[in-house]
Design an enzyme around this catalytic site. Structure first.
Site, PDB file in Angstrom:
ATOM      1  N   ASP A  49       0.837  -1.207   0.000  1.00  0.00           N
ATOM      2  CA  ASP A  49       0.000   0.000   0.000  1.00  0.00           C
ATOM      3  C   ASP A  49       0.870   1.256   0.000  1.00  0.00           C
ATOM      4  OD1 ASP A  49       0.858  -0.228   2.601  1.00  0.00           O
ATOM      5  OD2 ASP A  49      -1.137  -0.177   3.516  1.00  0.00           O
ATOM      6  N   SER A  50       2.196   1.061  -0.011  1.00  0.00           N
ATOM      7  CA  SER A  50       3.113   2.174  -0.293  1.00  0.00           C
ATOM      8  C   SER A  50       2.825   2.761  -1.667  1.00  0.00           C
ATOM      9  CB  SER A  50       4.571   1.704  -0.228  1.00  0.00           C
ATOM     10  OG  SER A  50       4.768   0.573  -1.060  1.00  0.00           O
ATOM     11  N   ASP A  88      -0.862  -6.195  -0.163  1.00  0.00           N
ATOM     12  CA  ASP A  88      -1.279  -5.580   1.096  1.00  0.00           C
ATOM     13  C   ASP A  88      -2.785  -5.470   1.186  1.00  0.00           C
ATOM     14  OD1 ASP A  88       0.758  -5.005   2.889  1.00  0.00           O
ATOM     15  OD2 ASP A  88       1.330  -3.147   1.866  1.00  0.00           O
ATOM     16  N   LYS A 116      -0.988  -9.482   3.087  1.00  0.00           N
ATOM     17  CA  LYS A 116      -0.251  -8.970   4.254  1.00  0.00           C
ATOM     18  C   LYS A 116      -1.146  -8.010   5.022  1.00  0.00           C
ATOM     19  CE  LYS A 116       3.423  -5.993   3.788  1.00  0.00           C
ATOM     20  NZ  LYS A 116       2.968  -4.798   4.508  1.00  0.00           N
ATOM     21  N   GLU A 118      -1.360  -5.521   8.836  1.00  0.00           N
ATOM     22  CA  GLU A 118      -0.558  -4.856   9.861  1.00  0.00           C
ATOM     23  C   GLU A 118      -1.228  -4.975  11.224  1.00  0.00           C
ATOM     24  OE1 GLU A 118       0.229  -0.804   8.715  1.00  0.00           O
ATOM     25  OE2 GLU A 118       1.018  -1.388   6.762  1.00  0.00           O
ATOM     26  N   GLU A 185       9.294  -4.087  10.540  1.00  0.00           N
ATOM     27  CA  GLU A 185       9.749  -2.791  10.008  1.00  0.00           C
ATOM     28  C   GLU A 185      10.250  -1.884  11.139  1.00  0.00           C
ATOM     29  OE1 GLU A 185       7.011  -0.938   7.293  1.00  0.00           O
ATOM     30  OE2 GLU A 185       8.187   0.917   7.185  1.00  0.00           O
TER      31      GLU A 185
HETATM   32  O1  KIV Z   1       3.580  -1.075   1.608  1.00  0.00           O
HETATM   33  C1  KIV Z   1       4.758  -1.444   1.576  1.00  0.00           C
HETATM   34  O2  KIV Z   1       5.521  -1.169   0.648  1.00  0.00           O
HETATM   35  C2  KIV Z   1       5.245  -2.250   2.683  1.00  0.00           C
HETATM   36  C3  KIV Z   1       6.717  -2.467   2.789  1.00  0.00           C
HETATM   37  C4  KIV Z   1       7.360  -1.231   3.297  1.00  0.00           C
HETATM   38  C5  KIV Z   1       7.075  -3.640   3.616  1.00  0.00           C
HETATM   39  O3  KIV Z   1       4.488  -2.675   3.514  1.00  0.00           O
END
Ligand code: KIV
Length: 268
Positions: A49-50, A88, A116, A118, A185
């Site tokens: 989600d970056s 994500d 993934k 969080e 992280e």
């Molecule tokens: O969203 C992302 O790119 C991430 C990485 C920083 C692990 O979660």
């Protein structure tokens, strides 16, 4: 010994941990970069989600939606043959187990092979539900960018005995619930090493030192085109490389040979 050209699978990643072969992960958001990552031998490609930061120009990952991630997963999937595609689950897309299942189904149908999320112990039931329905899950602890407004900024997490123990307890609870992989992280390197030793599943670090089972970076950061000032844990692999492909290969080799991260990239 795992072959470099074998399709990467979740059980295959666990075997890599047992064999002591570091795992490489990078983010990607489109088919062309995904193809370059695959050709360079990157093991896991994360549609993070970056994408909110580096693709959309947002100041956090909070505005990113499941539709946004699904769009980029479908594009990345078309560029991959070998790497495992992790996606994500974005902000508020897993606030309860049913919502998590609906969101995960959308990402898996778009091409994700693992999702993934969080957070720690509070997500145990959700992780169990996903795993029971055939969705491989990657946890994400330490600095969790979706919680930036609670954390008060992007900074090192789990410093001190209490927070370190909490992180360890969260990691063990996620493993008990069934995660197959954990991203850690921005945490002190010794704590990350202790977590990696305690867990049966691979631990992939970003700003978590070298004593873990693999490394992940945001693609645009390691190519020197990230937004804003790069955090201490980032290395720009473009200087010394003649092409993007060479920079990606340099990253894969540096992680495999445990030359990245170096002492200058870690937190104590
Ligand atoms: O969203 C992302 O790119 C991430 C990485 C920083 C692990 O979660």
């Amino acid at each position: 010994m795992t072959q470099w050209n074998q399709k990467v699978t979740v059980p295959g990643l666990s075997a890599r941990k047992t064999e002591g072969q570091p795992i490489t992960m990078l983010t990607a958001y489109d088919a062309s970069f995904a193809r370059l990552l695959d050709q360079a031998g990157v093991d896991c490609v994360l549609v993070g989600d970056s994408l909110g930061n580096v693709i959309q120009g947002q100041t956090s990952t909070v505005p990113v939606t499941v539709d946004d991630v699904a769009y980029h997963v479908a594009a990345v999937k078309r560029g991959l043959d070998r790497a495992l595609l992790v996606a994500d689950l974005p902000f508020m897309s897993y606030f309860d187990t049913t919502t998590a299942m609906v969101s995960a189904a959308r990402l898996m149908r778009a091409g994700a092979e693992m999702v993934k999320l969080e957070g720690g112990q509070a997500l145990s039931e959700t992780v169990r539900g996903l795993v029971a329905n055939g969705v491989p899950v990657c946890g994400h602890l330490g600095l969790t960018p979706q919680h930036v407004h609670q954390l008060g900024g992007y900074r090192v997490q789990a410093r001190g005995q209490g927070p370190a123990q909490q992180l360890m307890d969260d990691a063990l609870a996620l493993v008990d619930a069934g995660i197959g992989l954990l991203v850690l992280e921005c945490v002190p390197q010794k704590l990350a090493g202790r977590v990696a030793s305690a867990l049966p599943v691979p631990v992939i670090g970003i700003g978590a030192g070298a004593q873990v089972d693999g490394q992940v970076l945001v693609l645009y950061d390691m190519l020197g085109i990230g937004s804003g000032r790069a955090p201490k844990f980032v290395r720009n692999f473009m200087p010394g490389s003649d092409s993007v492909q060479q920079a990606l290969t340099a990253y894969v080799e540096a992680v495999a040979e445990r030359r990245f991260p170096g002492p200058e990239h870690v937190y104590d």
